[in-house]
Design an enzyme around this catalytic site. Sequence first.
Site, mmCIF file in Angstrom:
data_model
loop_
_atom_site.group_PDB
_atom_site.id
_atom_site.type_symbol
_atom_site.label_atom_id
_atom_site.label_comp_id
_atom_site.label_asym_id
_atom_site.label_seq_id
_atom_site.Cartn_x
_atom_site.Cartn_y
_atom_site.Cartn_z
ATOM 1 N N LYS A 185 0.846 -1.197 0.000
ATOM 2 C CA LYS A 185 0.000 0.000 0.000
ATOM 3 C C LYS A 185 0.885 1.252 0.000
ATOM 4 C CE LYS A 185 -2.296 3.265 2.448
ATOM 5 N NZ LYS A 185 -1.965 4.104 1.365
ATOM 6 N N GLY A 238 6.812 5.905 7.511
ATOM 7 C CA GLY A 238 5.945 7.076 7.446
ATOM 8 C C GLY A 238 6.100 7.912 8.702
ATOM 9 N N ASN A 240 5.587 9.514 12.503
ATOM 10 C CA ASN A 240 5.634 8.989 13.858
ATOM 11 C C ASN A 240 4.231 8.653 14.354
ATOM 12 O OD1 ASN A 240 5.981 9.631 16.984
ATOM 13 N ND2 ASN A 240 7.899 8.916 16.104
ATOM 14 N N GLY A 243 2.964 5.593 12.510
ATOM 15 C CA GLY A 243 3.852 4.482 12.863
ATOM 16 C C GLY A 243 3.538 3.922 14.243
ATOM 17 N N GLU A 260 9.705 2.583 10.412
ATOM 18 C CA GLU A 260 10.705 3.634 10.201
ATOM 19 C C GLU A 260 9.943 4.946 10.138
ATOM 20 O OE1 GLU A 260 13.776 3.554 10.463
ATOM 21 O OE2 GLU A 260 14.169 1.412 10.373
ATOM 22 N N CYS A 294 13.464 11.842 5.367
ATOM 23 C CA CYS A 294 13.552 11.508 6.799
ATOM 24 C C CYS A 294 14.952 11.788 7.302
ATOM 25 C CB CYS A 294 13.182 10.049 7.012
ATOM 26 S SG CYS A 294 14.123 8.933 5.965
ATOM 27 N N GLU A 395 9.478 17.565 13.741
ATOM 28 C CA GLU A 395 9.814 17.399 12.324
ATOM 29 C C GLU A 395 8.939 18.316 11.470
ATOM 30 O OE1 GLU A 395 8.590 13.757 10.248
ATOM 31 O OE2 GLU A 395 10.611 13.638 9.425
HETATM 32 P P1 NAD Z 1 2.170 9.029 6.760
HETATM 33 O O1 NAD Z 1 2.433 8.408 8.077
HETATM 34 O O2 NAD Z 1 1.115 10.044 6.651
HETATM 35 O O3 NAD Z 1 1.784 7.882 5.696
HETATM 36 C C1 NAD Z 1 2.607 6.759 5.480
HETATM 37 C C2 NAD Z 1 1.768 5.628 4.894
HETATM 38 O O4 NAD Z 1 0.853 5.185 5.898
HETATM 39 C C3 NAD Z 1 0.918 6.050 3.697
HETATM 40 O O5 NAD Z 1 0.874 5.000 2.767
HETATM 41 C C4 NAD Z 1 -0.455 6.258 4.326
HETATM 42 O O6 NAD Z 1 -1.518 6.120 3.422
HETATM 43 C C5 NAD Z 1 -0.455 5.141 5.351
HETATM 44 N N1 NAD Z 1 -1.453 5.283 6.421
HETATM 45 C C6 NAD Z 1 -2.174 6.368 6.781
HETATM 46 N N2 NAD Z 1 -2.979 6.067 7.821
HETATM 47 C C7 NAD Z 1 -2.747 4.778 8.134
HETATM 48 C C8 NAD Z 1 -3.254 3.904 9.128
HETATM 49 N N3 NAD Z 1 -4.162 4.286 10.012
HETATM 50 N N4 NAD Z 1 -2.777 2.642 9.170
HETATM 51 C C9 NAD Z 1 -1.837 2.213 8.302
HETATM 52 N N5 NAD Z 1 -1.322 3.016 7.329
HETATM 53 C C10 NAD Z 1 -1.772 4.271 7.252
HETATM 54 O O7 NAD Z 1 3.578 9.570 6.228
HETATM 55 P P2 NAD Z 1 3.879 10.402 4.898
HETATM 56 O O8 NAD Z 1 3.343 11.773 5.081
HETATM 57 O O9 NAD Z 1 3.475 9.619 3.699
HETATM 58 O O10 NAD Z 1 5.487 10.419 4.904
HETATM 59 C C11 NAD Z 1 6.242 11.357 5.589
HETATM 60 C C12 NAD Z 1 6.808 10.774 6.864
HETATM 61 O O11 NAD Z 1 7.558 9.598 6.574
HETATM 62 C C13 NAD Z 1 7.791 11.706 7.553
HETATM 63 O O12 NAD Z 1 7.544 11.715 8.931
HETATM 64 C C14 NAD Z 1 9.147 11.079 7.254
HETATM 65 O O13 NAD Z 1 10.165 11.385 8.183
HETATM 66 C C15 NAD Z 1 8.793 9.633 7.277
HETATM 67 N N6 NAD Z 1 9.821 8.841 6.587
HETATM 68 C C16 NAD Z 1 10.658 8.038 7.331
HETATM 69 C C17 NAD Z 1 11.664 7.313 6.701
HETATM 70 C C18 NAD Z 1 12.595 6.424 7.494
HETATM 71 O O14 NAD Z 1 13.198 5.527 6.899
HETATM 72 N N7 NAD Z 1 12.754 6.628 8.783
HETATM 73 C C19 NAD Z 1 11.820 7.397 5.317
HETATM 74 C C20 NAD Z 1 10.955 8.221 4.601
HETATM 75 C C21 NAD Z 1 9.948 8.935 5.237
#
Ligand code: NAD
Length: 503
Positions: A185, A238, A240, A243, A260, A294, A395
């Site tokens: 997804k 994604g 925090n 996650g 992550e 990130c 962040e």
């Molecule tokens: P997000 O948490 O909004 O979304 C991440 C994913 O989770 C998306 O596919 C989203 O549709 C899905 N999602 C949303 N609600 C969910 C739920 N209730 N259950 C399961 N999945 C759900 O993050 P984003 O805005 O897409 O990405 C940005 C974030 O990702 C930033 O905080 C960034 O630091 C982090 N990030 C971390 C790393 C790492 O390796 N540490 C790498 C890249 C990005």
Amino acid sequence: MTPTATKTTPEVSILKQYIAGKWVDGSSSREIVSTNPADNRQVLGKVKGADKSDVLKAIDAAQKAFPGWKATTPPARGRILMKAALILRERKEELARLMSLEQGKILPEALGEMEKGITLIEWFAGEGLRMGGITQPSELAKNLLYTTRHPRGVVSIITPWNFPFAIPAWKIAPALISGCTVVFKPASLVPALAVGIVKAFEDAGLPPGVLNLVMGAGSAMGDILVEEPRIKAVSFTGSNEIGKRVHTIAGARGIPVVCEMGGKNPAVIWDDADLELALAGVMKGAFGSTGQRCTATSRLILHTKIADQFLKMLLAEVAKIKVGPGLDKASGMGPAVDESQMNTDLEYIAIGKKEGAKLLCGGNRITTGDYAHGWFVEPTIFDGVSPKSRLWQEEVFGPVLAVTRTDDFDKAVELANDCPFGLTCAFYSQDLTLAMRFTEEIEAGMVHLNSPTIGGEAQVPFGGVKGSGVGEREMAKEGMHFFTEQKTVFLDYTGARRASNLY
Ligand code: NAD
């Protein structure tokens, strides 16, 4: 890209879900519309969104495909991965351009991300020939002790929008080489890229059901991807906030989960540093990918002695950044990914001002001419940022750099550690003793000495501590081990009866 993406106009692709080896419409009434963040008038793709019923179909398909994929030998799985990597190499330019349009990053960054993702797939393909356990000497004569690895089953892979190719690659490839089947997804902002990666695996000959793609709102279908009893592990990258939710649900089920999450990565520039080198690193780290990494450098700790000089150099360099569309050759920094992320950037800029930090440059949305149709924010630097402020602690995920100063090494480490995140960091100095102390004392999963906070390589673990990550590291052997169970085997070949074992 037929049949996954048929063109209805020269610009708009109709994208489909990929379930059980077929490209199908989602069942949700909600449509995902992919637009160009540099020009929101341009629609790139449309997808009929998936809902829970589609996720269940994808899980069914993955469950059915599991025995066959598990029985496929790891070298044979590796050959399919290698073929997918070769196909992706052929499509690298095309997909990089699509990434630039859909996610906004400048073309050289998109090409770099493609290269990284393809290398990751190649690396995991090779692991098909190396996958195995260990053998160890036994306490007992004529006994063989060894371990084997077995795929966990159906796994969920949930990814963000900021690395729309490399992050799916570094999760899907280790899952597949391990023999797991996948429900993938991606973030809703980047469906075209997700289709691109899945299509390459299909064209490489991956059997139906082994990799399934469901695109829809995370809020509507995220939980089922973690809760469904047939899901045996979850790999999430994604924010925090999401996650932690994923971790809690998976934890309650007692299944393995890797999350992550965010970062607020510090770069420390000491008084003996090569300032030109540090300048190049901070520019890349803070403003590369519009700060939407990130691993972005978002906090800068300057030794008091060189602070003014370094900031002068930095401001001169930032003034040269031309913000613009990712495909424009002159652009040095692209737009925010969408309106919401742009508003977050602007909100934190307002918070920084309110908190009393000194705005050194930037701070605005760019709206002149065609820029009014994009989500462009100026590269922004604040000096005198208090370590207790939100700008230091939270962040932003945009091109906003927070600066502070000290001449005390212990204080510099304390400032760097004073934050809920711990993904990566950088230390610039010629002093090996200080560099080694920094490496030992910093709370981070990755340390860069005299190099920017960004980057990762297929063959070494990637991930963070504190609020940045929980669970196994990604990439490298660790990334693959997450998708397998271990068995320890005790084989006694004495042929003699023994009353009892040692323990
Ligand atoms: P997000 O948490 O909004 O979304 C991440 C994913 O989770 C998306 O596919 C989203 O549709 C899905 N999602 C949303 N609600 C969910 C739920 N209730 N259950 C399961 N999945 C759900 O993050 P984003 O805005 O897409 O990405 C940005 C974030 O990702 C930033 O905080 C960034 O630091 C982090 N990030 C971390 C790393 C790492 O390796 N540490 C790498 C890249 C990005």
